[in-house]
Design a protein around this motif. Sequence first.
Motif, PDB file in Angstrom:
ATOM      1  N   ILE A  43       9.754   0.397   3.537  1.00 61.80           N
ATOM      2  CA  ILE A  43       9.116   1.544   3.068  1.00 61.80           C
ATOM      3  C   ILE A  43       8.513   2.437   4.100  1.00 61.80           C
ATOM      4  O   ILE A  43       8.946   3.793   4.025  1.00 61.80           O
ATOM      5  CB  ILE A  43       7.871   1.019   2.086  1.00 61.80           C
ATOM      6  CG1 ILE A  43       8.204   0.240   0.796  1.00 61.80           C
ATOM      7  CG2 ILE A  43       6.779   2.022   1.818  1.00 61.80           C
ATOM      8  CD1 ILE A  43       7.076  -0.510   0.194  1.00 61.80           C
ATOM      9  N   TRP A  44       8.214   1.984   5.204  1.00 63.88           N
ATOM     10  CA  TRP A  44       7.825   2.761   6.131  1.00 63.88           C
ATOM     11  C   TRP A  44       8.833   3.517   7.019  1.00 63.88           C
ATOM     12  O   TRP A  44       8.754   4.535   7.246  1.00 63.88           O
ATOM     13  CB  TRP A  44       7.097   1.865   7.361  1.00 63.88           C
ATOM     14  CG  TRP A  44       5.576   1.620   7.132  1.00 63.88           C
ATOM     15  CD1 TRP A  44       4.924   0.456   6.874  1.00 63.88           C
ATOM     16  CD2 TRP A  44       4.650   2.605   7.542  1.00 63.88           C
ATOM     17  NE1 TRP A  44       3.569   0.709   6.853  1.00 63.88           N
ATOM     18  CE2 TRP A  44       3.292   1.913   7.114  1.00 63.88           C
ATOM     19  CE3 TRP A  44       4.683   3.997   8.021  1.00 63.88           C
ATOM     20  CZ2 TRP A  44       2.210   2.640   7.351  1.00 63.88           C
ATOM     21  CZ3 TRP A  44       3.385   4.666   8.198  1.00 63.88           C
ATOM     22  CH2 TRP A  44       2.211   3.829   7.936  1.00 63.88           C
ATOM     23  N   LYS A  90       0.979  -9.668  -2.326  1.00 66.07           N
ATOM     24  CA  LYS A  90       1.434  -8.792  -0.910  1.00 66.07           C
ATOM     25  C   LYS A  90       2.883  -8.660  -0.748  1.00 66.07           C
ATOM     26  O   LYS A  90       3.507  -9.496  -0.930  1.00 66.07           O
ATOM     27  CB  LYS A  90       0.718  -9.779   0.544  1.00 66.07           C
ATOM     28  CG  LYS A  90       0.812  -8.723   1.434  1.00 66.07           C
ATOM     29  CD  LYS A  90       0.239  -9.695   2.743  1.00 66.07           C
ATOM     30  CE  LYS A  90       0.147  -8.861   3.838  1.00 66.07           C
ATOM     31  NZ  LYS A  90      -0.547  -9.449   5.077  1.00 66.07           N
ATOM     32  N   LEU A  91       3.259  -7.543  -0.432  1.00 69.39           N
ATOM     33  CA  LEU A  91       4.627  -7.180  -0.343  1.00 69.39           C
ATOM     34  C   LEU A  91       5.252  -7.962   0.749  1.00 69.39           C
ATOM     35  O   LEU A  91       4.574  -8.146   1.918  1.00 69.39           O
ATOM     36  CB  LEU A  91       5.024  -5.682  -0.075  1.00 69.39           C
ATOM     37  CG  LEU A  91       4.909  -4.726  -1.263  1.00 69.39           C
ATOM     38  CD1 LEU A  91       4.741  -3.504  -0.905  1.00 69.39           C
ATOM     39  CD2 LEU A  91       5.624  -5.012  -2.465  1.00 69.39           C
ATOM     40  N   TRP A 107      -2.413   7.422   0.785  1.00 67.36           N
ATOM     41  CA  TRP A 107      -2.508   6.140   0.483  1.00 67.36           C
ATOM     42  C   TRP A 107      -4.095   5.479   0.606  1.00 67.36           C
ATOM     43  O   TRP A 107      -4.376   4.574  -0.299  1.00 67.36           O
ATOM     44  CB  TRP A 107      -1.590   5.520   1.328  1.00 67.36           C
ATOM     45  CG  TRP A 107      -1.492   4.027   1.202  1.00 67.36           C
ATOM     46  CD1 TRP A 107      -0.942   3.194   0.329  1.00 67.36           C
ATOM     47  CD2 TRP A 107      -2.062   3.198   2.232  1.00 67.36           C
ATOM     48  NE1 TRP A 107      -1.196   1.907   0.487  1.00 67.36           N
ATOM     49  CE2 TRP A 107      -1.799   1.793   1.742  1.00 67.36           C
ATOM     50  CE3 TRP A 107      -2.651   2.980   3.524  1.00 67.36           C
ATOM     51  CZ2 TRP A 107      -2.165   0.572   2.286  1.00 67.36           C
ATOM     52  CZ3 TRP A 107      -3.046   1.862   4.220  1.00 67.36           C
ATOM     53  CH2 TRP A 107      -2.854   0.740   3.543  1.00 67.36           C
ATOM     54  N   THR A 149      10.042  -5.718   3.072  1.00 67.66           N
ATOM     55  CA  THR A 149       9.983  -4.740   2.099  1.00 67.66           C
ATOM     56  C   THR A 149       8.946  -3.697   2.652  1.00 67.66           C
ATOM     57  O   THR A 149       9.154  -2.288   2.412  1.00 67.66           O
ATOM     58  CB  THR A 149       9.265  -5.180   0.866  1.00 67.66           C
ATOM     59  OG1 THR A 149      10.387  -6.164   0.215  1.00 67.66           O
ATOM     60  CG2 THR A 149       9.220  -4.160  -0.313  1.00 67.66           C
ATOM     61  N   ARG A 150       7.941  -4.101   3.264  1.00 66.25           N
ATOM     62  CA  ARG A 150       7.091  -2.817   4.056  1.00 66.25           C
ATOM     63  C   ARG A 150       7.629  -2.247   5.080  1.00 66.25           C
ATOM     64  O   ARG A 150       7.459  -0.828   5.259  1.00 66.25           O
ATOM     65  CB  ARG A 150       5.527  -3.657   4.437  1.00 66.25           C
ATOM     66  CG  ARG A 150       4.561  -4.004   3.239  1.00 66.25           C
ATOM     67  CD  ARG A 150       3.626  -4.764   3.818  1.00 66.25           C
ATOM     68  NE  ARG A 150       3.912  -6.269   4.153  1.00 66.25           N
ATOM     69  CZ  ARG A 150       3.512  -6.939   5.098  1.00 66.25           C
ATOM     70  NH1 ARG A 150       2.477  -6.119   6.020  1.00 66.25           N
ATOM     71  NH2 ARG A 150       3.562  -8.067   5.308  1.00 66.25           N
ATOM     72  N   GLY A 179       7.251  -8.595   4.144  1.00 69.73           N
ATOM     73  CA  GLY A 179       7.219  -8.062   5.459  1.00 69.73           C
ATOM     74  C   GLY A 179       8.460  -7.092   5.598  1.00 69.73           C
ATOM     75  O   GLY A 179       8.227  -5.838   5.925  1.00 69.73           O
TER      76      GLY A 179
END
Length: 425
Positions: A33-34, A24-25, A355, A29-30, A27
């Motif tokens: 990305i968002w 899991k990436l 996605w 990093t996510r 938090g």
Amino acid sequence: MISKDPADGGAVPASAPQRRGAKKLPGWTRGLIWLAAVVGALSTASYLTGYPQLTASGTLQTALLLAIPILLAALGGLWAERAGVINIGLEGMMIMGTWGAAWAGYQWGPWAALLAAAVFGALGGLVHAVATVTFGVNHIVSGVAINLLGAGLTKYLSTLIFQPLSNNPRESPAVPKFDTYSAQPLSDWLADLENMQRVGLSDVAGVLRGLVTGVSPLTMLALLLVPVSYLVLWRSRFGLRLRSCGENPVAAESLGVNVYVHKYAAVVISGALAGLGGAALVLNPGQPGYLEGQTGGRGYIGLAAMIFGNWRPAGLLGGSALFGYADGLQLRSGGATVMALFYAAVLVLVGIAVWLVARKKLVAAGITLVGAAALYLIYLSVDEMPSQLSTYLPHMVTLVVLAVAAQRLRPPAANGDEYRRGRGH
């Protein structure tokens, strides 16, 4: 059999299927990305619709100012609910904070305004804690009572103290504001890039310039409180004990945790943060001072931002930014630009659908595409959102976002439950 959930400290079934080899990436990093996806969607929509205001530095600067009160209210809700106390009274605590900030700020300046706002908000939190923790009053009922109390008390105090000064019981005299600061020469360089009107590059420059131009100490303090809240609640002994009170207070009691003390501390801190959110409204450069009805439901929106963020500091920061941006866009650019925001939302939904298809969640992808198609039809059918509706854009965004995010939410397990020392489940 249960095991610890590493993401949140909660209990999950040990037999839950885990995908081997899947990592899991983190938090952050996510989150990046968002953020990149949203900025890319806004940039594309700005280019295709011809509305550069979507990513203009002025829009982002206004959005940041409007997001700060929501962010502080959301942080207040986070502290209370992580300890197991639902705080619907954030709105009333914000109202009390606006009056306290105006009263002290008028006499002693903006730093005194912050201190007084935190004290007034904390007093509201203390009343809520006494009602819910000590006397076991239903949390929702107590919160609604706090909202009514805040509105009534400030109206009485304004008539008593502000009317002789401003000749108006509904507003205070002008309150001194904080000086604002800009990151020079970075701000000038970003302004040059923004004025070049290059697709993508100018949009990113506009977003960044809006975030580093005209920033007040209160804005810096509010943003600093996000990582501070994370470190205290997730990386300290006090925070672990406080969160255990929201997950399983009986188990926490059996380990020697004073549940009452931690719940009281959490709700008082919650009220102080909401009070600071009220001070942010009073000290906003666009506001003279205290105005009756000034909060405009931002306490409730802050609560929604906290829920959208899944009771996590980084998540509620994203929710506050979203609601602040929606509010800032309609205030600064009007109804036509708001409709361009629908186009950006279509692009985001299409990206989410792709996605979901990649993850073989075809039903969810189909529902997402239907939603994107509906938004696109609205965009094609309406040239400009009526001002009567655009005023309530943040509230509409709140409802939509909560409806979309409802399936992935995990509140603290004992949130809203009555606790009595020595009484097991």
